[in-house]
Design an enzyme around this catalytic site. Sequence first.
Site, PDB file in Angstrom:
ATOM      1  N   ASP A 105      -0.248  19.006   8.775  1.00  0.00           N
ATOM      2  CA  ASP A 105      -1.695  19.040   8.860  1.00  0.00           C
ATOM      3  C   ASP A 105      -2.379  18.475   7.594  1.00  0.00           C
ATOM      4  O   ASP A 105      -1.844  18.872   6.610  1.00  0.00           O
ATOM      5  CB  ASP A 105      -2.572  20.394   9.012  1.00  0.00           C
ATOM      6  CG  ASP A 105      -2.397  20.862  10.345  1.00  0.00           C
ATOM      7  OD1 ASP A 105      -1.615  20.317  11.579  1.00  0.00           O
ATOM      8  OD2 ASP A 105      -2.797  22.218  10.834  1.00  0.00           O
ATOM      9  N   HIS A 118      -4.304   8.925  13.244  1.00  0.00           N
ATOM     10  CA  HIS A 118      -5.471   8.686  12.457  1.00  0.00           C
ATOM     11  C   HIS A 118      -5.110   7.636  11.293  1.00  0.00           C
ATOM     12  O   HIS A 118      -4.231   7.044  11.082  1.00  0.00           O
ATOM     13  CB  HIS A 118      -5.944  10.094  11.912  1.00  0.00           C
ATOM     14  CG  HIS A 118      -4.906  10.701  11.008  1.00  0.00           C
ATOM     15  ND1 HIS A 118      -3.829  11.516  11.506  1.00  0.00           N
ATOM     16  CD2 HIS A 118      -4.602  10.849   9.649  1.00  0.00           C
ATOM     17  CE1 HIS A 118      -3.111  11.787  10.363  1.00  0.00           C
ATOM     18  NE2 HIS A 118      -3.562  11.470   9.476  1.00  0.00           N
ATOM     19  N   HIS A 130       0.834  -1.404  -0.097  1.00  0.00           N
ATOM     20  CA  HIS A 130      -0.201  -0.097  -0.100  1.00  0.00           C
ATOM     21  C   HIS A 130       0.886   1.056  -0.017  1.00  0.00           C
ATOM     22  O   HIS A 130       1.576   1.425   1.113  1.00  0.00           O
ATOM     23  CB  HIS A 130      -0.993  -0.049   1.142  1.00  0.00           C
ATOM     24  CG  HIS A 130      -2.059   1.014   1.246  1.00  0.00           C
ATOM     25  ND1 HIS A 130      -3.122   0.936   0.781  1.00  0.00           N
ATOM     26  CD2 HIS A 130      -1.839   2.529   1.600  1.00  0.00           C
ATOM     27  CE1 HIS A 130      -3.812   1.948   0.718  1.00  0.00           C
ATOM     28  NE2 HIS A 130      -3.098   2.919   1.317  1.00  0.00           N
ATOM     29  N   HIS A 152      -1.395   6.140  10.998  1.00  0.00           N
ATOM     30  CA  HIS A 152      -0.070   7.022  11.046  1.00  0.00           C
ATOM     31  C   HIS A 152      -0.069   8.217  11.901  1.00  0.00           C
ATOM     32  O   HIS A 152      -1.229   8.827  11.833  1.00  0.00           O
ATOM     33  CB  HIS A 152       0.438   7.135   9.669  1.00  0.00           C
ATOM     34  CG  HIS A 152      -0.547   7.996   8.834  1.00  0.00           C
ATOM     35  ND1 HIS A 152      -1.891   7.560   8.280  1.00  0.00           N
ATOM     36  CD2 HIS A 152      -0.518   9.313   8.654  1.00  0.00           C
ATOM     37  CE1 HIS A 152      -2.456   8.668   7.686  1.00  0.00           C
ATOM     38  NE2 HIS A 152      -1.566   9.749   7.893  1.00  0.00           N
TER      39      HIS A 152
END
Length: 377
Positions: free
Chosen positions: A293, A323, A250, A287
């Site tokens: 941001d 997240h 991925h 991660h």
Amino acid sequence: MRKWISYPHREGTISRQAHADFPAEAIYEREVGRSGFFGPATHLHHKHPPTAWSAWEGPLRPRAYDLNELPHGTPAPWDAPLVLHNAQCKLRIWRCDQAMTQLSRNADGDDLLFIHGGSGELFCDYGHLSYRDGDYILVPRSTSWRIEPASPTTMLLIETSNGAYQLPEKGLVGPHAIFDEAVLDVPAIDDAFKAQQTEDEWQVVIKRRGALSTVTYPYNPLDAIGWHGNLSVARVNWRDIRPLMSHRYHLPPSAHTTFVADGFVICTFVPRPIESDPGALKVPFYHNNDDYDEVIFYHAGDFFSRDNIKPGMLTFHPAGFTHGPHPKAFAKAMTDPKTFTDEVAVMIDARDALEQGPGLAGVEWQGYVDSWKPKQA
């Protein structure tokens, strides 16, 4: 391009490689990385999902906004609602229903117009260019431009303040990967452009340091009869992007970088096959991207790692917490994964902290922070 071989430290029960063949007793991998997936990184294996919090207090949190609910129909781009911003990047969402009656010129930086919906014609210093949904239109700093919508047009405006947009370095895959520069379209000095070169009075509204000035001409200043050079408005559609893929690994979001600016990057997620190797992770990995941001604007399709997200929404993950995929998406990827994604989304990764624009709190989905709780699985 080359680098010395390194031998990362290994501790405890781990997978042999990142994002693949997780140990049975710890299937939850978390990447802690620096410099937006380009710096040093460590992969930790956990017994529980790193996002399985039971409560959250304080101003730092994942946020989601429904930009469809913001005011629409402003006559000029500078009147459009400011969504997120810092000293280097400004995001606005703009809906234009009628032909602009003034020209716009941004003296603060380049603008990138992502057409979320609608179609029409753009006229600028360099000529005439048609647009449709899914187009990126790059408008260099201090270019005069206007649009004539054929249908109501909604666009995400991304300004690189006091900077310029460039293409990413594509390294080992070569300059024609992701999209070939030959697909970039530029405006034409065509019949439509010449037809609008009237002697009627026109005004140019110039934005400099956030303040607006208006310059009046007794004719249409979009009156070029030709040009030559390598600076221009340019257009590329997401349908022209051919994403990098690996059936066994991925790839990180950085593999989908479309534009690079000072202090932030823009990536485009487009439909692609999902990893087919049995041991490969098939959703974005958990991660901590603690130097950036992360903002994602959802354009079309079904974003396979998120629940309850629809086109026109925007998520905001400030630096400082883990997240990753929602519980349902992660569970499905482990048991019955999709074979193809159908999502289209624009991601902005900003090096400096982003601030919310006025009015954004009124369209926030307050329950977003709770959507990772285990009970939602």
